[in-house]
Write a protein that holds these residues in place. Structure first.
Motif, short mmCIF file in Angstrom:
data_model
loop_
_atom_site.label_atom_id
_atom_site.label_comp_id
_atom_site.label_asym_id
_atom_site.label_seq_id
_atom_site.Cartn_x
_atom_site.Cartn_y
_atom_site.Cartn_z
N ALA A 76 0.84 -1.21 0.00
CA ALA A 76 0.00 0.00 0.00
C ALA A 76 0.87 1.25 0.00
O ALA A 76 0.58 2.23 -0.71
N GLU A 77 1.95 1.23 0.78
CA GLU A 77 2.86 2.38 0.83
C GLU A 77 3.54 2.60 -0.53
O GLU A 77 3.64 3.73 -1.01
N ALA A 78 3.97 1.52 -1.16
CA ALA A 78 4.60 1.63 -2.48
C ALA A 78 3.60 2.10 -3.52
O ALA A 78 3.92 2.94 -4.37
N LEU A 79 2.38 1.59 -3.46
CA LEU A 79 1.35 1.98 -4.43
C LEU A 79 0.97 3.45 -4.30
O LEU A 79 0.63 4.09 -5.30
N ALA A 80 1.03 3.99 -3.09
CA ALA A 80 0.66 5.38 -2.88
C ALA A 80 1.56 6.34 -3.68
O ALA A 80 1.15 7.44 -4.01
N ALA A 81 2.76 5.91 -4.01
CA ALA A 81 3.69 6.76 -4.75
C ALA A 81 3.64 6.52 -6.26
O ALA A 81 4.33 7.20 -7.02
N GLU A 82 2.86 5.55 -6.70
CA GLU A 82 2.79 5.21 -8.13
C GLU A 82 1.75 6.07 -8.85
O GLU A 82 0.80 6.55 -8.26
N THR A 83 1.97 6.24 -10.14
CA THR A 83 1.03 6.95 -11.01
C THR A 83 0.80 6.08 -12.24
O THR A 83 1.46 5.06 -12.43
N LEU A 84 -0.12 6.53 -13.08
CA LEU A 84 -0.35 5.82 -14.33
C LEU A 84 0.93 5.76 -15.13
O LEU A 84 1.76 6.67 -15.04
N PRO A 85 1.12 4.71 -15.93
CA PRO A 85 2.32 4.64 -16.75
C PRO A 85 2.38 5.80 -17.74
O PRO A 85 1.35 6.28 -18.19
N VAL A 86 3.58 6.24 -18.03
CA VAL A 86 3.77 7.31 -19.00
C VAL A 86 3.64 6.70 -20.39
O VAL A 86 4.31 5.73 -20.72
N LEU A 87 2.74 7.28 -21.17
CA LEU A 87 2.51 6.80 -22.53
C LEU A 87 3.30 7.65 -23.51
O LEU A 87 3.67 8.79 -23.20
N PRO A 88 3.56 7.11 -24.70
CA PRO A 88 4.33 7.87 -25.69
C PRO A 88 3.64 9.19 -26.04
O PRO A 88 2.42 9.30 -25.98
#
Length: 189
Positions: A76-88
């Protein structure tokens, strides 16, 4: 740096690699690099405290092992810092609208950002792959999705770690450019 002695030749010092720099870096620098790979203090501490690593494959194996051992709270802690993948760049606006809508539905259902590793995917395929994956994973129950999400975080951390170690022309990757320990298989479905 240990000189390499060749019979009848002058000793040539071996060149340091990015792995050597990681192994010998001050603890706070190593932790900062690792935190950029996966925002999990437990994962970071485990990898940083087991330095030095004899080779990149050993570091990547340790990364996998530490990721598999993360608790639900660590995830949960790691997920809190994630965002959607960067697309081209150049993806048209309607695609971003569809992706944002799918992500909003995902976050409402699961309580965290959708994560997916796109390392082995051609940039032109990223949008369709992400949209398909997010829509299909919306059908998962929370326990099944937690398992998939943990696997995607592990893959993301490993890919980020390889890119951090790759550097320009160092010995952290194999001669053919493939990352050690990274089979060039297609993305999981």
């Amino acid at each position: 740096m240990t000189p390499t002695h060749l019979p009848g030749r002058v000793a040539i010092p071996s060149l340091p690699t990015v792995l050597d720099a990681f192994n010998s870096a001050p603890a706070h620098d190593a932790r900062a690099l690792l935190m950029d790979c996966l925002h999990s203090p437990r994962w970071v501490e485990r990898l940083a405290s087991h330095r030095p690593y004899p080779d990149v494959d050993s570091l990547l194996a340790a990364s996998d092992e530490a990721a598999y051992d993360l608790t639900p709270a660590d995830l949960a802690e790691a997920l809190a810092a994630e965002t959607l993948p960067v697309l081209p760049e150049g993806i048209y606006g309607a695609a971003h609208t569809a992706l944002n809508a799918a992500n909003a539905a995902y976050e409402a259902k699961f309580g965290h950002a959708f994560v997916i590793c796109l390392d082995d995917l051609a940039p032109a395929e990223a949008l369709d792959y992400v949209l398909h994956a997010i829509r299909s994973r919306l059908a998962n129950d929370p326990d099944d999705e937690r398992v998939l999400t943990a696997e995607e975080l592990r893959r993301l951390a490993k890919g980020r770690l390889v890119r951090a170690l790759r550097g320009a022309g160092n010995c952290a990757t194999s001669p053919n450019g493939a990352a050690p320990g990274n089979k060039q298989a297609g993305p999981p479905h």
